[in-house]
Design a protein around this motif. Sequence first.
Motif, PDB file in Angstrom:
ATOM      1  N   ILE A  45       0.757  -1.305  -0.232  1.00 36.35           N
ATOM      2  CA  ILE A  45       0.059  -0.032  -0.028  1.00 36.35           C
ATOM      3  C   ILE A  45       1.086   1.211   0.042  1.00 36.35           C
ATOM      4  O   ILE A  45       0.555   2.290  -0.702  1.00 36.35           O
ATOM      5  N   ASP A  46       2.033   1.137   0.807  1.00 34.46           N
ATOM      6  CA  ASP A  46       2.842   2.293   0.741  1.00 34.46           C
ATOM      7  C   ASP A  46       3.589   2.536  -0.722  1.00 34.46           C
ATOM      8  O   ASP A  46       3.564   3.824  -1.034  1.00 34.46           O
ATOM      9  N   HIS A  47       3.697   1.394  -1.408  1.00 27.10           N
ATOM     10  CA  HIS A  47       4.355   1.620  -2.516  1.00 27.10           C
ATOM     11  C   HIS A  47       3.193   2.178  -3.688  1.00 27.10           C
ATOM     12  O   HIS A  47       3.475   2.909  -4.706  1.00 27.10           O
ATOM     13  N   TYR A  48       1.914   1.500  -3.467  1.00 25.48           N
ATOM     14  CA  TYR A  48       0.726   2.164  -4.371  1.00 25.48           C
ATOM     15  C   TYR A  48      -0.263   2.928  -3.568  1.00 25.48           C
ATOM     16  O   TYR A  48      -1.389   2.310  -3.239  1.00 25.48           O
ATOM     17  N   LEU A 210       2.282 -13.743  -5.441  1.00 29.59           N
ATOM     18  CA  LEU A 210       0.806 -13.400  -5.420  1.00 29.59           C
ATOM     19  C   LEU A 210      -0.030 -14.062  -6.589  1.00 29.59           C
ATOM     20  O   LEU A 210       0.593 -14.310  -7.424  1.00 29.59           O
ATOM     21  N   TYR A 211      -1.233 -14.340  -6.239  1.00 27.49           N
ATOM     22  CA  TYR A 211      -2.217 -15.095  -7.126  1.00 27.49           C
ATOM     23  C   TYR A 211      -3.462 -14.377  -7.443  1.00 27.49           C
ATOM     24  O   TYR A 211      -3.775 -13.538  -6.656  1.00 27.49           O
ATOM     25  N   ARG A 212      -4.254 -14.557  -8.614  1.00 24.85           N
ATOM     26  CA  ARG A 212      -5.396 -14.131  -8.758  1.00 24.85           C
ATOM     27  C   ARG A 212      -6.193 -15.306  -9.734  1.00 24.85           C
ATOM     28  O   ARG A 212      -5.295 -16.010 -10.538  1.00 24.85           O
ATOM     29  N   HIS A 213      -7.336 -15.044  -9.883  1.00 25.30           N
ATOM     30  CA  HIS A 213      -7.908 -15.808 -10.721  1.00 25.30           C
ATOM     31  C   HIS A 213      -8.223 -14.919 -12.099  1.00 25.30           C
ATOM     32  O   HIS A 213      -8.834 -13.990 -12.290  1.00 25.30           O
ATOM     33  N   GLN A 214      -7.457 -15.668 -13.081  1.00 27.51           N
ATOM     34  CA  GLN A 214      -7.361 -14.988 -14.453  1.00 27.51           C
ATOM     35  C   GLN A 214      -8.528 -14.249 -15.030  1.00 27.51           C
ATOM     36  O   GLN A 214      -8.754 -13.447 -15.735  1.00 27.51           O
ATOM     37  N   THR A 221     -10.024  -1.933  -9.900  1.00 29.53           N
ATOM     38  CA  THR A 221      -9.020  -1.404  -9.087  1.00 29.53           C
ATOM     39  C   THR A 221      -7.976  -2.418  -8.721  1.00 29.53           C
ATOM     40  O   THR A 221      -6.824  -2.509  -8.430  1.00 29.53           O
ATOM     41  N   THR A 222      -8.641  -3.972  -8.200  1.00 28.49           N
ATOM     42  CA  THR A 222      -7.847  -5.107  -8.211  1.00 28.49           C
ATOM     43  C   THR A 222      -7.228  -5.726  -9.306  1.00 28.49           C
ATOM     44  O   THR A 222      -5.930  -5.847  -9.292  1.00 28.49           O
ATOM     45  N   TRP A 226      -2.836  -5.632  -9.735  1.00 31.21           N
ATOM     46  CA  TRP A 226      -2.253  -6.924 -10.220  1.00 31.21           C
ATOM     47  C   TRP A 226      -1.308  -6.387 -11.264  1.00 31.21           C
ATOM     48  O   TRP A 226      -0.039  -7.011 -11.235  1.00 31.21           O
ATOM     49  N   GLN A 227      -1.661  -5.517 -12.240  1.00 34.72           N
ATOM     50  CA  GLN A 227      -0.783  -5.187 -13.316  1.00 34.72           C
ATOM     51  C   GLN A 227       0.390  -4.360 -12.788  1.00 34.72           C
ATOM     52  O   GLN A 227       1.605  -4.442 -13.231  1.00 34.72           O
ATOM     53  N   SER A 228       0.166  -3.464 -11.664  1.00 35.00           N
ATOM     54  CA  SER A 228       1.072  -2.603 -11.273  1.00 35.00           C
ATOM     55  C   SER A 228       2.119  -3.399 -10.236  1.00 35.00           C
ATOM     56  O   SER A 228       3.247  -3.077 -10.327  1.00 35.00           O
ATOM     57  N   MET A 229       1.912  -4.630  -9.830  1.00 33.27           N
ATOM     58  CA  MET A 229       2.857  -5.312  -9.033  1.00 33.27           C
ATOM     59  C   MET A 229       3.794  -5.956  -9.747  1.00 33.27           C
ATOM     60  O   MET A 229       4.939  -6.263  -9.365  1.00 33.27           O
TER      61      MET A 229
END
Length: 241
Positions: A45-48, A210-214, A221-222, A226-229
Amino acid sequence: MFTNELKKQIEFARAETLNQVTVDKPNIKINTQHSLSEYLVGEIIDHYPEVLRESVVNVEPSNFHDSVQNFLADTSSLLLLMQFDSIPLFIPNKDVQSMDIGIDYLAPMVGVDKRGTPYFDYQTSKQIPMLSYTTKSVFRQAIEKSQTTKQLLHCNIVYENNVTHSLKNMVLSGHGVAWLPLNSIKKELAQGRLLLLSKEIEPVVGRIRLYRHQASESCLTTTNLWQSMNSFKLEPVRCKV
């Protein structure tokens, strides 16, 4: 009396307004281990910082396996884990996507007294009290599967707790030694309040993933987070004996 009633109405209207703002904001849900919720989510969160302006971040701390199950049950959520090569993770969903965002180390740490002297000396102390995660913890399992366990034969477990912050406080108070994620104790390392028990003991390497459901219907925002990570990397921490 009229004044008190007016105050109540104003407070009620204010509460309703805040509630509406919260409802209207998209929700980013992160399933993660207790230890990572204590320090890594805050670093992200500090980073973004725009994440908090654009959404409500809902952190669901749990143990390793429950975090995975909660993530699989909610396809709009994210999963943040520290993983170890000795404990493979199998996720059956083919649409799950992952990325490595850095590494961390579990290392045995010792506190120091007011003079800066370690409470316990690995070379000279006959019995060193060990403050440990419980047997169900992935951290404990990873430590026990590593070769470093054989190097700590003169350490006896006297306290168990799965909360990293609690173990850290016990170490700082001189109650024993604990294996801690180095990124969770950056401040104490910089201040010299925590030291590595021995440079002879190899740390246990953990990969942060870090994982996500594609194919999920996550909020914008989620998806943006993800893309920013891809630009976020957890820098390894150095410590001294």
